[in-house]
Design a protein around this motif. Sequence first.
Motif, mmCIF file in Angstrom:
data_model
loop_
_atom_site.group_PDB
_atom_site.id
_atom_site.type_symbol
_atom_site.label_atom_id
_atom_site.label_comp_id
_atom_site.label_asym_id
_atom_site.label_seq_id
_atom_site.Cartn_x
_atom_site.Cartn_y
_atom_site.Cartn_z
ATOM 1 N N LYS A 1 7.816 33.051 11.017
ATOM 2 C CA LYS A 1 7.153 33.671 9.855
ATOM 3 C C LYS A 1 7.133 35.191 9.987
ATOM 4 C CE LYS A 1 4.208 29.655 8.968
ATOM 5 N NZ LYS A 1 2.842 29.084 9.109
ATOM 6 N N ALA A 2 6.876 35.674 11.190
ATOM 7 C CA ALA A 2 6.857 37.122 11.419
ATOM 8 C C ALA A 2 8.224 37.738 11.163
ATOM 9 C CB ALA A 2 6.408 37.407 12.860
ATOM 10 N N LYS A 3 9.238 37.015 11.597
ATOM 11 C CA LYS A 3 10.611 37.482 11.363
ATOM 12 C C LYS A 3 10.880 37.617 9.866
ATOM 13 C CE LYS A 3 15.306 35.607 11.520
ATOM 14 N NZ LYS A 3 16.171 34.508 12.014
ATOM 15 N N GLY A 4 10.383 36.652 9.091
ATOM 16 C CA GLY A 4 10.603 36.683 7.647
ATOM 17 C C GLY A 4 9.901 37.845 6.976
ATOM 18 N N THR A 5 8.636 38.048 7.308
ATOM 19 C CA THR A 5 7.875 39.127 6.664
ATOM 20 C C THR A 5 8.368 40.501 7.121
ATOM 21 O OG1 THR A 5 6.199 38.833 8.385
ATOM 22 C CG2 THR A 5 5.794 37.779 6.271
#
Length: 340
Positions: free
Chosen positions: A252-256
């Motif tokens: 999720k962090a990679k996406g944001t």
Amino acid sequence: MTRVRTGVRATSAVLAAVLGASVLAGCSSTGGRRAEERAAKAAAQAQGRAAVNTPKWTIAMVTHSGDGDTFWDIVQSGAKQAAVKDNVNFLYAHSDEGQQQAQLVDSYIDKKVDGLIVTLAKPDAMKAVVAKARKAGIPVITVNSGAEQSKAFGALTHIGQDETIAGQAVGDELDKRGKKKALCVVHEQGNVGLEQRCAGAKKNFDGQLQNLYVDGTNMPDVQSSIEAKLQADPSIDSVVTLGAPFADAAVKAKGTAQSKAEVDTFDLNASVAASLKAGTLGFAVDQQPYLQGYEAVDLLWLNKYNADVLGGGQPVLTGPQVITKQDAGALEAFTKRGTR
């Protein structure tokens, strides 16, 4: 004198029922369905039956797990399965605070349990209480963390992976994938096993590897910390989490952060297997936690029953095994039932 029950006869009867039902399954659609139902019933009965008639010994496990860490559900799954087979009363408690973990062990010593399974993630906090257990005549097996301290503390053996070797496997795999700059996410500060994983990866990795310390009990904080790091340094091309629950937060962090970094992780569960299969994760390092719980209970039973000791003074290794997309499909069903 205790002896192994004629459980072979009982097991054979169950197997015969299962096999007989399997043969009947091919006769007709109705007969097949009934045969499958009989086979399922026989299998369920077999899973809840002890294979021995030794006394109902009590074995307790106390780990350094934090609340909600699914890794330890798999460890417990193995321990409980072995406990059923060995006619053992299995107890479990946990705390991610070293002092509280030691107090839990102390309470089981007072209850005069027949065997103890402990982790040594924070060995200094556990040393005295393990010595107290040994003085009380309670055999101790260490699992998962503390391979270096296990023998010195007086444990019968240690079951788990060598964390440094596991980390080195990660470093090799990152090189194989052409990575140049990695982030190693430590979710529990002071846990020697986690530090050894990152150190091992750093030793073998030809690129740069940096530790990122996060609060593993606060998943939103884990995600925001990784996101901030990826935004600050777009050259990071891989993020390695040290536990399966944190891999999802890293994705999720990679996406944001709109990062292209590959997310890899230690440990395997159903979510990780699905993500590997989908290509969301690059690879996972499995230390087979089910085996750690199962073998620990089984070895304490064997020690009590037959004075057996395994390992010859060396740890009994359950990993590392690097799992990739090619392996995930075959393991997915096992992760869903909680044994991988």
